[in-house]
Design an enzyme around this catalytic site. Structure first.
Site, PDB file in Angstrom:
ATOM      1  N   LYS A   1       0.851  -1.194   0.000  1.00  0.00           N
ATOM      2  CA  LYS A   1       0.000   0.000   0.000  1.00  0.00           C
ATOM      3  C   LYS A   1       0.884   1.241   0.000  1.00  0.00           C
ATOM      4  CE  LYS A   1      -3.065   3.225   0.844  1.00  0.00           C
ATOM      5  NZ  LYS A   1      -2.105   4.359   0.753  1.00  0.00           N
TER       6      LYS A   1
ATOM      7  N   GLY B   1       5.550   5.681   8.893  1.00  0.00           N
ATOM      8  CA  GLY B   1       4.757   6.908   8.845  1.00  0.00           C
ATOM      9  C   GLY B   1       4.782   7.607  10.181  1.00  0.00           C
ATOM     10  N   SER B   2       3.742   8.365  10.448  1.00  0.00           N
ATOM     11  CA  SER B   2       3.696   9.168  11.668  1.00  0.00           C
ATOM     12  C   SER B   2       3.431   8.297  12.892  1.00  0.00           C
ATOM     13  CB  SER B   2       2.608  10.236  11.559  1.00  0.00           C
ATOM     14  OG  SER B   2       1.320   9.633  11.614  1.00  0.00           O
TER      15      SER B   2
ATOM     16  N   GLY C   1       0.748   5.280  13.479  1.00  0.00           N
ATOM     17  CA  GLY C   1       1.323   4.026  13.943  1.00  0.00           C
ATOM     18  C   GLY C   1       0.592   3.466  15.143  1.00  0.00           C
TER      19      GLY C   1
ATOM     20  N   GLU D   1       7.998   1.929  11.867  1.00  0.00           N
ATOM     21  CA  GLU D   1       9.085   2.922  11.770  1.00  0.00           C
ATOM     22  C   GLU D   1       8.401   4.272  11.724  1.00  0.00           C
ATOM     23  OE1 GLU D   1      11.211   5.709  10.580  1.00  0.00           O
ATOM     24  OE2 GLU D   1      11.299   4.703   8.634  1.00  0.00           O
TER      25      GLU D   1
ATOM     26  N   CYS E   1      12.410  11.114   8.100  1.00  0.00           N
ATOM     27  CA  CYS E   1      12.121  10.787   9.497  1.00  0.00           C
ATOM     28  C   CYS E   1      13.347  10.971  10.383  1.00  0.00           C
ATOM     29  CB  CYS E   1      11.579   9.373   9.608  1.00  0.00           C
ATOM     30  SG  CYS E   1      12.635   8.123   8.848  1.00  0.00           S
TER      31      CYS E   1
ATOM     32  N   GLU F   1       8.000  17.331  15.669  1.00  0.00           N
ATOM     33  CA  GLU F   1       8.421  16.965  14.319  1.00  0.00           C
ATOM     34  C   GLU F   1       7.670  17.826  13.305  1.00  0.00           C
ATOM     35  OE1 GLU F   1       9.378  12.967  11.805  1.00  0.00           O
ATOM     36  OE2 GLU F   1       7.451  13.016  12.848  1.00  0.00           O
TER      37      GLU F   1
END
Length: 496
Positions: free
Chosen positions: A191, A244-245, A249, A266, A300, A399
């Site tokens: 995806k 992703g964020s 997550g 991650e 990231c 972030e």
């Protein structure tokens, strides 16, 4: 402004809408829906792709399960390795085509996109060496019965894996996850991010051309809100790997508890970068600038918090400002561009919001912070440097995922490590020094999955990558990731 001419192969690819790939067949979404793909440099729509829904998720999982229990399970380790090597060759042959697609949908400079495409082939080639090296072991057990007993272990593929990848490195993130899936004998539902599906579609076309059996790799494009949760909740998905964020997550992890599937995550970062007083100032400042402005700061592991010893603060700020102002901002397909647009209007608004809040909360804007006047269209923003002496502004704590660096000074080594570790994240950290003892001492104290000394953002498929704390669960790449895609079975044989 010169613009790179698109390859005929790219133009031909863009002339057809992107489809889903399920069970070896390219098809439209069940409900017929589609999504536009925007070029962030000029806001043009370069293509449309199928918008998958829950029915398509069910079809893809069924196809992946059938392949896992059928032809792929019977495929030898040597055959898996050869198929992967063929895929690596195809990635190399189509490097420029893949790079142009990356730049069109992501915006990054073409030179960076070419590097990403080249690294994808190397990653697949690295993992192609693993199928013949995934081994069990014999274990000297001591049963209470006293009977002679043989105990051995088997390493088996975990099964159907859902791979959810982000938009910042749209090809690299695919192969980071696809490599160990194929090496271990698992099957995949890939995806890609809704902003960057095109290069993933082309990747899966190359997977098909390499000769992998139908159903081994399936592709679902469209909105994450329609696909992510159904994949994470699906009882026939055995593992989910997400990049992703941290916020998303957490939701993925919650959804995955239904069948207690394996989960690797991650996630975000707010990485500290440290300059010691003995460092080579020019080299350190350039490394710090590259560590935050590379890929428009959409990394990231971006070194977004820079701790500079107070004795060298002013020369470092001067060098940082020089590097920021030297960037050529423009469309990624212009070979002269060194800093492209951020990926979307939403991301641009996020970055601009942080720039405003940073000033409001007392941080001093040293340079940048504006939209380039010569670029009327596109999601462009100048690389920006803040000085936050109090280390309290949002730009020093949260972030941003944009080209925004926050500099803080330090004087006492005892406080430095505590300040660097004072974050919910722990993905990466770095330091610049010529003192070997200080380098190793600080590296041991920093709570981060990767620590770079006199360098930044160095990654290799042979070395594990992942984070501490809220930066994620598990590790990607290296031998560590093989454990994430395999189960260990213990077998006892009574020899009496």
């Amino acid at each position: 402004m010169s613009t790179l001419q698109l390859l005929p192969e790219v133009r031909a690819f863009l002339s057809q809408p992107g489809k889903l790939f399920i069970g070896g067949s390219w098809q439209a979404a069940r409900d017929g829906g589609d999504c536009p793909v925007e070029n962030p440099a000029d806001l043009s729509i370069v293509n449309t792709v199928a918008r998958a829904g829950e029915a398509d998720v069910n079809d893809a999982v069924a196809a992946a399960k059938a392949a896992f229990e059928g032809p792929w399970r019977q495929c030898s380790a040597v055959r898996r390795s050869l198929l992967m090597l063929r895929l690596a060759e195809l990635l190399e042959q189509h490097n420029e085509e893949l790079a142009q697609l990356i730049t069109l949908e992501n915006g990054k400079p073409i030179a960076n996109a070419r590097g990403e495409a080249a690294s994808a082939a190397n990653i697949i080639r690295y993992f192609a060496g693993w199928p013949t090296k995934i081994e069990g072991s014999t274990v000297p057990v001591s049963p209470a019965s006293g009977n002679p007993m043989l105990n051995y272990t088997l390493r088996e593929p975990v099964g159907v894996c859902a791979l959810i990848v982000p938009w910042n490195f749209p090809l690299t993130m695919c192969v980071w996850k696809l490599g160990p899936v194929l090496a271990t004998g698992c099957t995949a539902i890939l995806k890609p991010a809704e902003q960057t599906p095109l290069v993933a579609i082309r990747l899966v076309q190359l997977v098909e051309a390499a000769g992998f059996p139908a159903g081994v790799v399936n592709l679902l494009t469209g909105q994450g809100s329609r696909i992510g949760s159904p994949l994470a909740r699906h009882p026939d998905v055995d593992k989910i790997a997400f990049t992703g964020s941290t916020e998303v997550g957490r939701l993925i992890a919650q959804d995955a508890t239904g069948n207690m599937k394996k989960v690797s995550l991650e996630l975000g970062g707010k990485s500290p970068n440290i300059i010691l007083p003995d460092a080579d100032i020019k080299r350190a400042a350039k490394g710090a600038a590259d560590g935050i402005f590379y890929n428009q700061g959409q990394v990231c592991t971006a070194g977004s918090r820079l701790y500079v010893h107070e004795s060298v603060l002013e020369p470092v700020l001067d060098e940082l400002s020089r590097h920021a102002r030297s960037h050529v901002i423009g469309p990624g397909l212009d070979p002269a561009t060194t800093l492209g647009p951020v990926v979307s209007l939403r991301q641009l608004n996020t970055v601009q919001g942080y720039l405003r809040r940073g000033v409001e909360e007392g941080a001093e804007l040293i340079c940048g912070g504006q939209r380039p006047e010569h670029l009327e269209q596109g999601h462009f923003i100048e690389p920006s440097v803040f000085l936050d002496r109090q280390e309290r502004a949002c730009v020093a704590r949260e972030e941003i995922f944009g080209p925004v660096l926050t500099v803080m000074s330090w004087s006492e080594p005892e406080e430095l490590v505590a300040r660097a570790n004072d974050s919910p994240y722990g993905l990466a950290a770095g330091l610049w020094t010529n003192d070997l003892r200080a380098a190793h001492r600080l590296a041991a104290q920093l709570k981060a999955g990767s620590v770079w000394i006199n360098c930044w953002n160095v990654v290799d498929p042979a070395s594990p990558f992942g984070g501490y704390k809220q930066s994620g669960w598990g590790r990607e790449m290296g031998k560590n990731v093989i454990d994430a895609y395999t189960e260990t079975k213990s077998v006892y044989v009574d020899l009496a």
